[in-house]
Design an enzyme around this catalytic site. Structure first.
Site, short mmCIF file in Angstrom:
data_model
loop_
_atom_site.label_atom_id
_atom_site.label_comp_id
_atom_site.label_asym_id
_atom_site.label_seq_id
_atom_site.Cartn_x
_atom_site.Cartn_y
_atom_site.Cartn_z
CG HIS A 185 -43.42 -21.16 41.87
ND1 HIS A 185 -43.21 -21.75 43.09
CD2 HIS A 185 -42.57 -21.77 41.00
CE1 HIS A 185 -42.27 -22.69 42.96
NE2 HIS A 185 -41.87 -22.73 41.70
CB CYS A 211 -39.23 -26.76 42.10
SG CYS A 211 -39.71 -25.13 42.68
CG LEU A 212 -34.11 -23.19 40.83
CD1 LEU A 212 -33.82 -21.77 40.37
CD2 LEU A 212 -32.83 -24.02 40.82
N GLY A 272 -36.51 -21.22 35.10
CA GLY A 272 -37.58 -20.30 35.48
C GLY A 272 -37.54 -20.00 36.95
CG HIS A 330 -42.67 -25.11 37.57
ND1 HIS A 330 -42.34 -26.38 37.99
CD2 HIS A 330 -42.10 -24.26 38.48
CE1 HIS A 330 -41.60 -26.30 39.09
NE2 HIS A 330 -41.44 -25.03 39.41
CD GLU A 331 -40.93 -20.78 37.19
OE1 GLU A 331 -41.07 -20.27 38.32
OE2 GLU A 331 -40.20 -21.77 36.99
CD GLN A 340 -39.21 -20.59 42.48
OE1 GLN A 340 -39.41 -20.17 41.35
NE2 GLN A 340 -38.55 -21.70 42.72
NI NI Z 1 -40.43 -23.99 40.87
#
Ligand code: NI
Length: 167
Positions: A134, A88-89, A43, A130-131, A48
């Site tokens: 963000h 998380c990226l 995701g 999670h997304e 991000q």
């Molecule tokens: Ni993340």
């Protein structure tokens, strides 16, 4: 498109709703899909990649699910909470156990401007939570205790040092 790391203020902003799905939004979605595929993530949210707008991409191969969602929102959540591993990226290096609602009801809009609602459970529900976090300036480390958070951030600092050394 480069992934923005923890420490960049854009990750703490509440992202702006998308009122019109134009070429700019489509190009943003394209770039995000490419970045997500490249990083083999499940995701990605627009903040991000440094863009404070309400757009996410979810690519859960295990559940045969792929969707680009404009203005996603959680309508309802189950009382039942489940713990699961998350990373998380934007904070690469390690993962942590995070409590999430087991089931959620989501509303969103596709790039074709069609609004849809659906029920997500388990992993899919976790990725959406999670997304969408963000988009509200929240990160998975906000859901874990201090000791674990310090551990995650320590690993993240190590990854950053290694990446700098590679350049
Ligand atoms: Ni993340």
């Amino acid at each position: 498109m480069d992934i923005v790391y923890y420490g960049d203020p854009v990750l703490r902003q509440v992202a702006e709703p998308i009122n019109e799905i134009d070429d700019e939004v489509r190009a943003l979605a394209d770039g995000m899909v490419r970045a997500l595929t490249l990083k083999k993530g499940v995701g990605l949210a627009a903040p991000q990649v440094g863009v404070s707008r309400r757009l996410i991409v979810v690519d859960l191969e295990a559940e045969d699910y792929f969707e680009i969602v404009v203005n996603p929102e959680i309508l309802k959540t189950s009382d039942e909470m489940v713990e699961g591993n998350e990373g998380c990226l934007s904070i690469p290096g390690s993962e942590a156990e995070v409590m999430r609602h087991e089931t959620i009801w989501v509303r969103g809009t596709t790039l074709d401007n069609e609004t849809f609602e659906f029920e997500a459970a388990d992993w899919l529900a976790r990725v959406f939570q999670h997304e969408i976090d963000h988009l509200n300036g929240k990160l998975f480390i906000d859901h874990i205790d201090e000791a674990k958070r310090l551990q995650v951030l320590k690993e993240f600092e190590r990854v950053k040092r290694e990446e700098k050394a590679e350049v």
